[in-house]
Design a protein around this motif. Structure first.
Motif, PDB file in Angstrom:
ATOM      1  N   LYS A 181      46.311  46.022  43.084  1.00  0.00           N
ATOM      2  CA  LYS A 181      45.593  44.936  43.745  1.00  0.00           C
ATOM      3  C   LYS A 181      46.578  43.950  44.353  1.00  0.00           C
ATOM      4  CE  LYS A 181      41.750  43.525  41.993  1.00  0.00           C
ATOM      5  NZ  LYS A 181      40.731  42.920  41.119  1.00  0.00           N
ATOM      6  N   PHE A 193      47.277  42.966  48.274  1.00  0.00           N
ATOM      7  CA  PHE A 193      47.281  41.570  48.710  1.00  0.00           C
ATOM      8  C   PHE A 193      48.514  41.275  49.558  1.00  0.00           C
ATOM      9  CE2 PHE A 193      48.627  37.147  47.773  1.00  0.00           C
ATOM     10  CZ  PHE A 193      47.587  36.486  48.393  1.00  0.00           C
ATOM     11  N   MET A 201      48.314  42.883  52.966  1.00  0.00           N
ATOM     12  CA  MET A 201      47.481  42.127  53.892  1.00  0.00           C
ATOM     13  C   MET A 201      48.241  40.930  54.444  1.00  0.00           C
ATOM     14  SD  MET A 201      43.764  42.241  52.034  1.00  0.00           S
ATOM     15  CE  MET A 201      42.953  41.436  53.413  1.00  0.00           C
ATOM     16  N   ASP A 210      37.575  38.356  59.024  1.00  0.00           N
ATOM     17  CA  ASP A 210      37.191  39.337  58.008  1.00  0.00           C
ATOM     18  C   ASP A 210      38.317  39.573  57.001  1.00  0.00           C
ATOM     19  OD1 ASP A 210      38.662  40.501  60.111  1.00  0.00           O
ATOM     20  OD2 ASP A 210      37.958  42.509  59.604  1.00  0.00           O
ATOM     21  N   LYS A 211      39.574  39.550  57.484  1.00  0.00           N
ATOM     22  CA  LYS A 211      40.697  39.741  56.571  1.00  0.00           C
ATOM     23  C   LYS A 211      40.923  38.495  55.716  1.00  0.00           C
ATOM     24  CE  LYS A 211      43.300  43.385  58.856  1.00  0.00           C
ATOM     25  NZ  LYS A 211      44.633  43.839  59.304  1.00  0.00           N
ATOM     26  N   MET A 223      38.553  36.519  54.646  1.00  0.00           N
ATOM     27  CA  MET A 223      37.532  36.578  53.598  1.00  0.00           C
ATOM     28  C   MET A 223      37.914  37.581  52.515  1.00  0.00           C
ATOM     29  SD  MET A 223      33.922  36.287  55.689  1.00  0.00           S
ATOM     30  CE  MET A 223      33.006  36.436  54.157  1.00  0.00           C
ATOM     31  N   ALA A 224      38.458  38.733  52.938  1.00  0.00           N
ATOM     32  CA  ALA A 224      38.866  39.757  51.972  1.00  0.00           C
ATOM     33  C   ALA A 224      39.990  39.240  51.085  1.00  0.00           C
ATOM     34  CB  ALA A 224      39.302  41.018  52.711  1.00  0.00           C
ATOM     35  N   MET A 225      40.939  38.503  51.692  1.00  0.00           N
ATOM     36  CA  MET A 225      42.046  37.946  50.917  1.00  0.00           C
ATOM     37  C   MET A 225      41.553  36.893  49.935  1.00  0.00           C
ATOM     38  SD  MET A 225      45.183  37.589  53.651  1.00  0.00           S
ATOM     39  CE  MET A 225      46.200  36.763  52.429  1.00  0.00           C
ATOM     40  N   GLN A 226      40.602  36.065  50.381  1.00  0.00           N
ATOM     41  CA  GLN A 226      40.065  35.028  49.506  1.00  0.00           C
ATOM     42  C   GLN A 226      39.376  35.638  48.289  1.00  0.00           C
ATOM     43  OE1 GLN A 226      37.656  32.882  52.339  1.00  0.00           O
ATOM     44  NE2 GLN A 226      39.251  31.346  52.705  1.00  0.00           N
ATOM     45  N   LYS A 227      38.598  36.698  48.520  1.00  0.00           N
ATOM     46  CA  LYS A 227      37.925  37.376  47.411  1.00  0.00           C
ATOM     47  C   LYS A 227      38.946  37.984  46.455  1.00  0.00           C
ATOM     48  CE  LYS A 227      33.601  38.565  49.774  1.00  0.00           C
ATOM     49  NZ  LYS A 227      32.727  39.674  50.247  1.00  0.00           N
ATOM     50  N   MET A 228      39.985  38.583  47.034  1.00  0.00           N
ATOM     51  CA  MET A 228      41.005  39.225  46.214  1.00  0.00           C
ATOM     52  C   MET A 228      41.758  38.194  45.378  1.00  0.00           C
ATOM     53  SD  MET A 228      43.817  41.990  47.543  1.00  0.00           S
ATOM     54  CE  MET A 228      42.540  42.786  48.508  1.00  0.00           C
ATOM     55  N   SER A 274      39.869  37.242  42.350  1.00  0.00           N
ATOM     56  CA  SER A 274      39.691  38.273  41.326  1.00  0.00           C
ATOM     57  C   SER A 274      41.003  38.755  40.715  1.00  0.00           C
ATOM     58  CB  SER A 274      38.943  39.475  41.922  1.00  0.00           C
ATOM     59  OG  SER A 274      39.705  40.063  42.973  1.00  0.00           O
TER      60      SER A 274
END
Length: 210
Positions: A7, A11, A14, A62-63, A65-70, A73
């Motif tokens: 993970k 990250f 990205m 979109d990337k 948002m994906a980074m923020q979610k990652m 978590s």
């Protein structure tokens, strides 16, 4: 543990997209000159001004948002854990998928130096390079290195060594592995004053070697 590392690697990968977008943006600016003979934006704007202008170097939504979610978590990590992972890489004889059967510790046992000089080839010429100690070395980066005097940071220097002396492939500087290796080598400079650009430390230099 493996899932956590994967993970984190994703990250950092990205994050690497930022560099690619900057390169693409600069290329586009350069094309303005070539195609229309107009003065490019790059010639008028400093790096700081480009950052403030909100140009295309930014990651797409979109990337982001994906980074923020990652980020939300990802499990906590520690410097100590990174140093331990870096130590394994430092002693890995397959680092960079190299076929030399050597590792960083072959020349820098316990972060020091085995002495002597290593051989390298530059533009068809063979030359010898003094093997420095890594104790205190991290505090001297960034600085120009190699016959070409390229300005590199510690991660870049690690890659130069992997390619030149281990005959392996460089590590993605945006990867967790690169960060971990830097963490381990930097630990040898704990307590040292920062002196970017300082010459490497060679306890027993070989006459005629770089």
């Amino acid at each position: 543990m493996e899932g956590r590392v994967m993970k984190r690697t994703l990250f950092f990968t990205m994050l690497g997209g930022i560099s690619l977008l900057i390169i693409n943006a600069c290329s586009s600016m350069g094309n303005m000159d070539a195609m229309g003979g107009q003065e490019s934006m790059g010639s008028k704007m400093s790096g700081g001004e480009m950052m403030a202008s909100g140009g295309s170097y930014l990651l797409p939504p979109d990337k982001v948002m994906a980074m923020q979610k990652m980020m939300m978590s990802m499990e906590p990590d520690t410097l100590e854990a990174g140093i331990k992972r870096g130590e394994k890489l430092f002693n890995d004889e397959k680092l960079g998928d190299n076929k030399s059967r050597k590792s960083c510790s072959t020349c820098h046992e316990n972060g020091g130096t085995v002495g002597g000089a290593a051989e390298m080839e530059w533009k068809g010429m063979k030359m010898k390079v003094n093997i420095p100690t890594l104790r205190g070395a991290a505090a001297h980066f960034p600085k120009p290195m190699g016959p070409m005097k390229a300005l590199v940071d510690l991660a870049g220097m690690n890659n130069m060594c992997i390619m030149t002396f281990l005959k392996g492939a460089p590590i993605d500087k945006n990867s967790q592995q690169s960060v971990d290796l830097v963490a381990y080598i930097t630990d040898f400079s704990k307590g040292k004053s920062l002196e970017p650009g300082k010459e490497k430390i060679v306890p027993r230099p070989v006459p005629g070697a770089m």
